[in-house]
Design a protein around this motif. Structure first.
Motif, PDB file in Angstrom:
ATOM      1  N   GLY A 101       0.687  -1.120   0.077  1.00  0.00           N
ATOM      2  CA  GLY A 101      -0.035  -0.057   0.007  1.00  0.00           C
ATOM      3  C   GLY A 101       0.880   1.166   0.115  1.00  0.00           C
ATOM      4  O   GLY A 101       1.948   1.453  -0.670  1.00  0.00           O
ATOM      5  N   GLY A 102       0.432   2.398   0.819  1.00  0.00           N
ATOM      6  CA  GLY A 102       1.131   3.707   0.600  1.00  0.00           C
ATOM      7  C   GLY A 102       2.361   3.519   1.319  1.00  0.00           C
ATOM      8  O   GLY A 102       2.700   2.591   1.981  1.00  0.00           O
ATOM      9  N   ALA A 103       3.040   4.789   0.954  1.00  0.00           N
ATOM     10  CA  ALA A 103       4.508   4.847   1.636  1.00  0.00           C
ATOM     11  C   ALA A 103       4.608   4.814   3.340  1.00  0.00           C
ATOM     12  O   ALA A 103       3.498   5.318   3.815  1.00  0.00           O
ATOM     13  N   SER A 104       5.750   4.409   3.705  1.00  0.00           N
ATOM     14  CA  SER A 104       5.959   4.202   5.117  1.00  0.00           C
ATOM     15  C   SER A 104       6.299   5.366   5.662  1.00  0.00           C
ATOM     16  O   SER A 104       7.084   6.186   4.992  1.00  0.00           O
ATOM     17  N   ILE A 105       5.931   5.711   7.110  1.00  0.00           N
ATOM     18  CA  ILE A 105       6.505   6.927   7.566  1.00  0.00           C
ATOM     19  C   ILE A 105       7.598   6.554   8.515  1.00  0.00           C
ATOM     20  O   ILE A 105       8.179   7.514   9.012  1.00  0.00           O
ATOM     21  N   LEU A 106       7.682   5.262   8.642  1.00  0.00           N
ATOM     22  CA  LEU A 106       9.219   4.716   9.417  1.00  0.00           C
ATOM     23  C   LEU A 106      10.102   4.955   8.687  1.00  0.00           C
ATOM     24  O   LEU A 106      10.120   5.083   7.462  1.00  0.00           O
ATOM     25  N   THR A 107      11.058   5.407   9.383  1.00  0.00           N
ATOM     26  CA  THR A 107      12.492   5.442   8.294  1.00  0.00           C
ATOM     27  C   THR A 107      13.230   4.061   8.261  1.00  0.00           C
ATOM     28  O   THR A 107      12.973   3.190   8.968  1.00  0.00           O
ATOM     29  N   PRO A 108      14.023   4.115   7.376  1.00  0.00           N
ATOM     30  CA  PRO A 108      14.570   2.806   6.929  1.00  0.00           C
ATOM     31  C   PRO A 108      15.579   2.318   8.148  1.00  0.00           C
ATOM     32  O   PRO A 108      15.605   1.449   8.653  1.00  0.00           O
ATOM     33  N   GLU A 109      16.245   3.293   8.915  1.00  0.00           N
ATOM     34  CA  GLU A 109      16.932   2.813  10.333  1.00  0.00           C
ATOM     35  C   GLU A 109      15.930   2.351  11.270  1.00  0.00           C
ATOM     36  O   GLU A 109      16.351   1.633  11.880  1.00  0.00           O
ATOM     37  N   ASP A 110      14.957   2.927  11.464  1.00  0.00           N
ATOM     38  CA  ASP A 110      13.782   2.470  12.520  1.00  0.00           C
ATOM     39  C   ASP A 110      13.093   1.058  11.891  1.00  0.00           C
ATOM     40  O   ASP A 110      13.258   0.231  12.757  1.00  0.00           O
ATOM     41  N   ILE A 111      13.055   0.951  10.634  1.00  0.00           N
ATOM     42  CA  ILE A 111      12.680  -0.458  10.227  1.00  0.00           C
ATOM     43  C   ILE A 111      13.757  -1.427  10.425  1.00  0.00           C
ATOM     44  O   ILE A 111      13.632  -2.564  11.123  1.00  0.00           O
ATOM     45  N   ARG A 112      14.978  -1.280  10.170  1.00  0.00           N
ATOM     46  CA  ARG A 112      15.993  -2.019  10.466  1.00  0.00           C
ATOM     47  C   ARG A 112      16.307  -2.349  11.831  1.00  0.00           C
ATOM     48  O   ARG A 112      16.337  -3.389  12.368  1.00  0.00           O
ATOM     49  N   ARG A 113      16.160  -1.384  12.829  1.00  0.00           N
ATOM     50  CA  ARG A 113      16.392  -1.622  14.213  1.00  0.00           C
ATOM     51  C   ARG A 113      15.378  -2.469  14.736  1.00  0.00           C
ATOM     52  O   ARG A 113      15.824  -3.261  15.719  1.00  0.00           O
ATOM     53  N   ARG A 114      14.211  -2.417  14.372  1.00  0.00           N
ATOM     54  CA  ARG A 114      12.851  -3.302  14.982  1.00  0.00           C
ATOM     55  C   ARG A 114      13.081  -4.434  14.339  1.00  0.00           C
ATOM     56  O   ARG A 114      13.012  -5.538  15.058  1.00  0.00           O
TER      57      ARG A 114
END
Length: 86
Positions: free
Chosen positions: A57-70
């Motif tokens: 779906g739509g674009a994520s508001i999470l940053t790539p660094e936040d996604i990687r960290r999680r």
């Protein structure tokens, strides 16, 4: 941005035993709740040969660094949901 388990985590290797897979469905749900209503995070399931976790779906508001960290935290903390070695 997506995460995909490598094929080697599916097969039994003679040289070494790869780490067991972690079910990322709970992480996908958590990220969907925090990421807004335009889409959702999906995890295809540990039983697939090369499953992925991705945003649909739509674009994520999470940053790539936040996604990687999680993702790293979930992989380190998670208990394997499926063992291809029986």
């Amino acid at each position: 941005m997506e995460f995909r388990y490598r094929y080697e985590s599916w097969v039994q290797m003679a040289s070494r035993r790869p780490p067991l897979r972690v079910d990322l469905a709970a992480l996908a749900g958590e990220m969907t709740r925090e990421d807004g209503a335009d889409g959702r995070w999906c995890f295809e399931g540990v039983e697939h040969i090369t499953p992925r976790m991705y945003r649909e779906g739509g674009a994520s508001i999470l940053t790539p660094e936040d996604i990687r960290r999680r993702l790293v935290a979930a992989l380190r903390a998670g208990a394997p949901a499926w063992n291809p070695y029986g």
